[in-house]
Enzyme design. Structure first.
Site, short mmCIF file in Angstrom:
data_model
loop_
_atom_site.label_atom_id
_atom_site.label_comp_id
_atom_site.label_asym_id
_atom_site.label_seq_id
_atom_site.Cartn_x
_atom_site.Cartn_y
_atom_site.Cartn_z
N ALA A 45 51.88 9.33 7.06
CA ALA A 45 52.16 9.71 8.45
C ALA A 45 51.00 10.58 8.93
O ALA A 45 50.25 11.12 8.11
CB ALA A 45 53.46 10.48 8.49
N GLY A 69 53.95 7.72 4.05
CA GLY A 69 54.41 6.71 4.98
C GLY A 69 53.64 5.41 4.85
O GLY A 69 54.15 4.34 5.19
N GLU A 123 55.27 3.71 2.02
CA GLU A 123 56.60 3.31 2.49
C GLU A 123 56.52 2.07 3.38
O GLU A 123 57.41 1.21 3.35
CB GLU A 123 57.26 4.46 3.25
CG GLU A 123 57.65 5.61 2.32
CD GLU A 123 58.18 6.81 3.07
OE1 GLU A 123 57.41 7.40 3.86
OE2 GLU A 123 59.36 7.15 2.89
N GLU A 160 54.52 13.48 -0.50
CA GLU A 160 55.15 14.35 0.49
C GLU A 160 55.57 15.70 -0.08
O GLU A 160 55.51 16.73 0.59
CB GLU A 160 56.39 13.67 1.10
CG GLU A 160 56.07 12.57 2.11
CD GLU A 160 55.82 11.21 1.48
OE1 GLU A 160 55.62 11.14 0.24
OE2 GLU A 160 55.82 10.21 2.21
N1 3HC Z 1 47.31 12.82 8.61
C1 3HC Z 1 46.33 13.34 9.38
N2 3HC Z 1 45.09 13.58 8.90
C2 3HC Z 1 44.83 13.28 7.63
C3 3HC Z 1 45.81 12.74 6.78
C4 3HC Z 1 47.10 12.49 7.32
N3 3HC Z 1 48.09 11.97 6.58
N4 3HC Z 1 45.27 12.54 5.56
C5 3HC Z 1 43.99 12.93 5.65
N5 3HC Z 1 43.72 13.38 6.89
C6 3HC Z 1 42.45 13.87 7.41
C7 3HC Z 1 41.99 15.13 6.70
O1 3HC Z 1 42.52 16.27 7.32
C8 3HC Z 1 40.49 15.04 6.83
O2 3HC Z 1 40.16 15.47 8.13
P1 3HC Z 1 38.76 16.22 8.41
O3 3HC Z 1 37.70 15.26 7.99
O4 3HC Z 1 38.82 16.50 9.86
O5 3HC Z 1 38.80 17.45 7.55
C9 3HC Z 1 40.21 13.54 6.76
O6 3HC Z 1 41.46 12.91 7.05
C10 3HC Z 1 39.73 13.06 5.41
O7 3HC Z 1 40.61 13.55 4.42
P2 3HC Z 1 40.08 14.10 3.01
O8 3HC Z 1 38.94 15.03 3.24
O9 3HC Z 1 41.27 14.59 2.29
O10 3HC Z 1 39.51 12.74 2.39
P3 3HC Z 1 39.55 12.24 0.88
O11 3HC Z 1 38.85 10.94 0.89
O12 3HC Z 1 39.12 13.31 -0.04
O13 3HC Z 1 41.10 11.98 0.56
C11 3HC Z 1 43.31 11.14 0.93
C12 3HC Z 1 41.80 10.98 1.22
C13 3HC Z 1 43.58 10.91 -0.55
C14 3HC Z 1 44.05 10.13 1.76
C15 3HC Z 1 43.74 12.59 1.29
O14 3HC Z 1 43.30 12.87 2.62
C16 3HC Z 1 45.23 12.82 1.28
O15 3HC Z 1 45.77 13.07 0.23
N6 3HC Z 1 45.84 12.80 2.47
C17 3HC Z 1 47.24 13.15 2.64
C18 3HC Z 1 48.15 12.07 2.15
C19 3HC Z 1 49.56 12.48 2.37
O16 3HC Z 1 49.98 13.57 2.08
N7 3HC Z 1 50.33 11.56 2.92
C20 3HC Z 1 51.71 11.79 3.18
C21 3HC Z 1 51.85 12.34 4.58
S1 3HC Z 1 53.49 12.81 4.92
C22 3HC Z 1 54.29 11.35 5.22
O17 3HC Z 1 53.73 10.31 5.10
C23 3HC Z 1 55.72 11.49 5.65
C24 3HC Z 1 56.46 10.18 5.61
O18 3HC Z 1 57.13 10.08 4.38
C25 3HC Z 1 57.45 10.06 6.71
#
Ligand code: 3HC
Ligand code: NAI
Length: 698
Positions: free
Chosen positions: A61, A100, A103, A123
Site C-alpha cells: 500500500a 498489499g 495480497e 506490515e
Molecule cells: N509506500 C510509499 N512509499 C514507499 C513504499 C510504500 N509502500 N515503499 C517504499 N517507498 C518509498 C521510500 O520511502 C523511498 O522513498 P524516497 O526515495 O523518497 O526515500 C523509495 O520508495 C524507495 O524505497 P527504499 O529506499 O526503501 O528502496 P529499496 O530498494 O531499498 O527497498 C523495498 C525497496 C524493499 C520495497 C522497501 O522500500 C520496503 O520495504 N518498502 C515497504 C514495504 C512495505 O512495508 N509494504 C507494506 C506496506 S503496508 C500495506 O501494504 C498494508 C496493506 O496490507 C493493506
C-alpha cells in the site's frame, strides 16, 4: 506511460503498473487496476496477466496515504474484483511483492515469479497487519503455522520457498518475465485450468487447535513486548480457521483499522520514513561522486575490529585485519572464526559460505599491506594519542584517495584528522557492538571531511547492510552523548532508592530491549571506568553519578565477563540474579554522598531516564550535530534498543506533546537542581509555540 495501462496481446489481456519507485498501491493505481480488470472482463481476452514495470512488483500500500482520508476504490474492493473475475488473473512477480502488493497477487488465481523475486507481508514492521486478505489467504494456501511465522515475522521469502509453501505456482529461472507469464497464461487457457480462488480452500481445524494460537500469543508477548499488531495477527489467522472467508476478512479489516489508528503504528511508520531520510545528507549534491570501495583494511582485531571485518566479508569485500603482533592477530581471527561457527551451528549459514566469507579476511602486522586498500577503519584502543599515531602511519602508507576512518566512540575526529596531511579523507565510522549485528552506523563528518567521502560512506553503509546517520563532531556524537544523561539518571535513581532490578525492569517493561544496568554489565563496567580515568574532575561531573559504578569496578565486578556486576551471573547460562552485595554498595555510597533513599514509582524512573535523553537530543538538534529529529530516533532504535513502537525519543516526546515534556523537565529542575535539568532552549521554545521536533528545521 500512464500509471496503469491495459492492452491485448492476442488472447491475453495485460495489465501493467508503472508507479515508480516501488509501484506502491496509490489511489490512482487502485483505480487503474480496477478499471483494467473491468475492461478485460468484456473484451476478447481469455486470461489476464498483472505485471509491473521498473524494479519491482507492487511493494505494498502507499504508506504516505495512511492517516489521510481514504479514497476509492479501496484495496479490499479492488481485490474482490480481481478474485471475482471470470477469466483467470495471473500475477507476474519480480523484485519484492510485499504487503498489499503480495495480497494483490494472492487475490489473483495464479502466481508466477522470477527466481530472484521475494514475497512477504512486512506490515507488522509498521505496527500493522495485512489489511487486504493476507491473513485469510496465506493460511489457506500455506497452512496456519507457516502463515503465523510469515506474517508475525514480517520477513520476505525467496520465490523457491514461497513455491514450496504453495504461495507461488510457477518460477522462472531467468529470461523475460512478461513473455514467460504470457506463455504460462496461454498454457492455463489451453488446459482449461480452473479459476483457483483462494477463498474456496477450507482449512482443516484439526491442523490449528486453539493451543497453537495461545502458544504464539505467549511467544509474541515476549518477543514483541507490548505490541498490538502481532497479537492481532494471531487473532486474524485464528479467524481464518474459525470463520468463513467474508467474516474473516471483516475481522481482519476491523483489527487493521485499530492498528492503523494506534500510536504504535504511527511511531513505526515515522521510523520507516526517518530511516530513509537519515540516509540523505542536507546540502550534499545528489550527484556527488562516490569512491569505489573494493578492499578494506581494519586496524585492531578486538571486539569491534573483528565484527566490522565480518560486515565487509559478508558483503563480499576483502578485508586485511592489522594487529599489533601475531598473537593478537591470531586471537582476533580466532574470535571471527568462532562467530562464524556459531552462525553455522544455528543453521543460518552453510559451512561452505562461512568458509568463503572467512577466506576474504586476511591478517597482517605490517602497515605496508594496507598500501592499496580503498578504505581503512581504525578500531584500536580508545586513546587519542594511539589513534593519532595510527593515522600518521596510515598517512604515510595508504594510497592517495584512500578513505581513513575511525571507529572511535568519543575522541575528537578533527584532532585525529589533523594527524594526517589529508584531513579531507578522514571520517568517523562509528559501529555499534556487536558490529556484525547492530544495524546502526554513525557517520561522523569532521570539519574538513570532503563531500565525496561522506557520500561514499553513506552508500557504503547500505552495501554492508547498515543504516547510516550523519553526526557532527562532539563528545560521544549523537548516541553516546545522549546516553551519558540517560546513564546519569539511572545512577541517581539507584542512589536515591531504587534497586538495579527495579530500574531495569521499569525500563524493560516500558519497552527498552534491556535495562541500563544490565546493558552496563553486558558491555563491561570497566569501559566507562577507564574512560572516566582519562577525564578531569570537572569533565567527570557530579561524583554521585559514577560513585556506585566506580566502586563495583574497584571490587573486581566488571559485569558479565567477570561473573558479577550490578547482578550476579551464572557462569554456564549467564542467567542473572540480584546480589545483596550491590545493594550494600549502593547504600554505602548513598550515605557517603548524603543521599536519603526513598521509594520510587516506575513512572518516575522512566520519565527521568527518557526525558534526560530528550533534553540532550533537543540540544544536539539545535546545535546541528544531528540533521533532523528523525535521525536521533533512528540512532536510538537501531543502536540502543529503544522500542520501535515508541518511534524513538524525539518522536515519543512529540507524541506526548512538548508542553508536557517541558513541564516535567521543569519539575525535575525544581526537584533535583538546574545543574542536571535545565530545559534545552529548543524544548522550551517549541513547547511555548506548540511545535514539534519533527517539524523543526534549523
Ligand atoms: N509506500 C510509499 N512509499 C514507499 C513504499 C510504500 N509502500 N515503499 C517504499 N517507498 C518509498 C521510500 O520511502 C523511498 O522513498 P524516497 O526515495 O523518497 O526515500 C523509495 O520508495 C524507495 O524505497 P527504499 O529506499 O526503501 O528502496 P529499496 O530498494 O531499498 O527497498 C523495498 C525497496 C524493499 C520495497 C522497501 O522500500 C520496503 O520495504 N518498502 C515497504 C514495504 C512495505 O512495508 N509494504 C507494506 C506496506 S503496508 C500495506 O501494504 C498494508 C496493506 O496490507 C493493506
Ligand atoms: P578492544 O580492546 O577489544 O580491541 C582493540 C584492539 O586494538 C586490540 O586487539 C589491540 O591489540 C589492538 N590495537 C591496539 N593498538 C593497536 C595498534 N596501534 N595497531 C594495531 N592494533 C592495535 O577494543 P574495542 O572494544 O574493539 O574498541 C575499539 C575502538 O572501538 C575504540 O575506539 C572504542 O571506543 C570503539 N568502540 C567500541 C565499542 C564497544 O562496545 N566495545 C562500540 C563502538 C566503538
Amino acid at each position: 506511460m500512464s500509471i496503469v495501462s491495459y492492452e491485448l496481446n492476442g488472447d491475453i489481456g495485460i495489465v501493467r503498473i508503472n508507479n515508480p519507485p516501488v509501484n506502491a498501491l496509490s489511489h490512482q493505481v487502485r483505480k487503474g487496476i480496477t478499471e483494467a480488470i473491468e475492461a478485460a472482463g468484456t473484451d476478447t481476452s481469455r486470461a489476464i496477466v498483472l505485471a509491473c514495470e521498473g524494479r519491482t512488483f507492487i511493494a505494498g500500500a502507499d504508506i504516505t496515504e495512511f492517516g489521510k482520508p481514504p479514497q476509492s476504490s479501496s484495496l479490499p474492493d479492488m481485490l474482490l474484483a480481481i478474485e471475482a473475475s471470470a477469466k483467470p488473473v495471473i500475477a507476474a512477480l519480480h523484485g519484492t511483492a510485499l504487503g498489499g502488493g503480495f495480497e494483490t497477487a494472492l487475490a489473483c488465481h495464479y502466481r508466477c515469479a522470477m527466481a530472484t523475486a521475494r514475497v512477504g507481508l512486512p506490515e507488522v514492521k509498521l505496527g500493522l497487519l495485512p489489511g487486504a486478505g493476507g491473513t485469510q489467504r496465506v493460511p489457506r494456501l500455506a497452512g496456519v503455522e507457516a502463515a503465523l511465522d510469515l506474517i508475525t515475522g514480517g520477513n520476505p521469502l525467496p520465490a523457491d520457498t514461497a513455491t514450496r509453501l504453495g504461495l507461488v505456482d510457477r518460477v522462472f529461472a531467468d529470461g523475460d518475465l512478461l513473455a514467460q507469464a504470457i506463455d504460462y497464461a496461454r498454457e492455463l487457457v489451453a488446459e482449461d485450468a480452473p479459476l483457483k480462488r483462494v477463498r474456496d480452500i477450507n482449512i482443516d481445524p484439526q491442523t490449528a487447535p486453539a493451543e497453537l494460537f495461545e502458544g504464539y500469543r505467549k511467544k509474541l508477548a515476549k518477543r514483541a513486548r507490548g505490541q498490538l499488531a502481532p497479537q492481532h495477527i494471531v487473532s486474524c489467522i485464528e479467524a481464518a480457521v474459525t470463520q468463513p472467508m467474508d467474516a474473516g476478512l471483516q475481522t481482519e479489516r476491523q483489527l487493521f483499522i485499530e492498528c492503523m489508528q494506534s500510536p504504535q503504528s504511527a511511531a513505526m511508520r515515522h521510523l520507516f520514513f526517518a530511516e530513509r531520510e537519515a540516509a540523505k545528507v542536507r546540502g550534499l549534491d545528489r550527484d556527488t561522486p562516490v569512491r569505489g570501495i573494493r578492499t578494506v583494511g581494519i586496524i585492531g582485531g578486538g571486539t569491534m575490529g573483528g565484527g566490522i571485518a565480518m560486515n565487509f566479508a559478508n558483503a563480499g569485500i576483502p578485508v586485511t585485519l592489522l594487529e599489533l603482533d601475531d598473537d593478537a592477530l591470531q586471537r582476533g581471527l580466532g574470535i571471527i572464526a568462532k562467530n562464524y561457527a556459531t552462525t553455522v551451528k544455528k543453521g543460518k549459514l552453510t559451512e561452505a559460505e562461512s568458509g568463503r566469507r572467512q577466506s576474504l579476511i586476511g591478517g597482517s602486522t605490517d602497515y605496508r599491506d594496507l598500501a592499496e586498500v580503498d578504505l581503512v577503519i581504525e578500531a584500536v584502543f580508545e586513546n587519542l594519542d594511539i589513534k593519532k599515531q595510527v593515522f600518521t602511519k596510515l598517512d604515510t602508507v595508504c594510497k592517495p584517495g584512500a578513505i581513513l576512518a575511525t571507529n572511535t566512540s568519543y575522541q575528537n575526529v578533527d584532532a585525529i584528522a589533523a594527524a594526517t596531511a589529508r584531513p579531507q579523507d578522514v571520517i568517523g565510522l562509528h559501529f555499534f557492538s556487536p558490529a556484525n549485528i547492530m544495524k546502526l552506523l554513525e557517520v561522523v563528518r569532521a570539519e574538513k571531511t570532503a563531500a565525496t567521502v561522506i557520500a561514499t560512506a553513506m552508500k557504503l553503509a547500505k552495501t554492508i547492510g547498515k543504516i547510516p546517520v550523519l553526526s557532527g563532531v562532539c563528545y560521544g556524537f549523537i548516541g553516546n552523548r545522549m546516553l551519558r544523561y540517560y546513564g546519569r539518571e539511572a545512577q541517581l535513581c539507584l542512589l536515591e532508592g531504587c534497586t538495579p532490578e527495579q530500574i531495569d525492569t521499569a525500563m524493560q517493561n516500558w519497552g527498552m530491549a534491556m535495562g541500563p544496568l544490565a546493558v552496563g554489565d553486558l558491555a563491561g563496567l570497566d569501559i566507562g571506568y577507564k574512560a572516566r580515568q582519562g577525564l578531569s574532575e570537572a569533565e567527570k561531573g557530579d561524583p554521585k553519578t559514577y560513585a556506585v559504578a566506580d566502586m563495583l569496578v574497584e571490587m573486581g565486578r566488571l559485569g558479565q565477563k567477570s561473573g558479577a556486576g550490578y547482578y550476579q551471573y551464572d557462569p554456564e547460562t549467564r542467567a542473572r540474579t540480584p546480589d545483596p552485595a550491590v545493594l550494600e554498595v549502593v547504600e554505602q555510597q548513598a550515605a557517603k554522598h548524603g543521599v536519603k533513599r526513598r521509594l520510587f514509582e516506575d513512572e518516575e524512573i522512566v520519565n527521568r531516564l527518557i526525558f534526560a535523553l530528550v533534553n540532550e537530543g533537543a540540544k544536539i538538534l539545535e546545535e546541528g550535530i544531528a540533521q533532523r529529529a528523525g535521525d536521533i530516533d533512528v540512532v536510538y532504535v537501531y543502536g540502543y534498543g529503544f522500542p520501535a513502537a515508541r518511534g524513538g525519543p524525539m518522536h515519543y516526546a512529540d507524541s506526548l506533546g512538548l508542553k508536557q515534556v517541558y513541564e516535567t523537565v521543569c519539575k525535575f529542575r525544581d526537584q533535583y537542581g538546574a545543574e542536571n535539568w535545565e530545559p534545552a532552549p529548543l524544548l522550551e521554545r517549541l513547547a511555548g509555540e506548540g511545535g514539534t521536533f519533527a517539524a523543526w528545521q534549523k
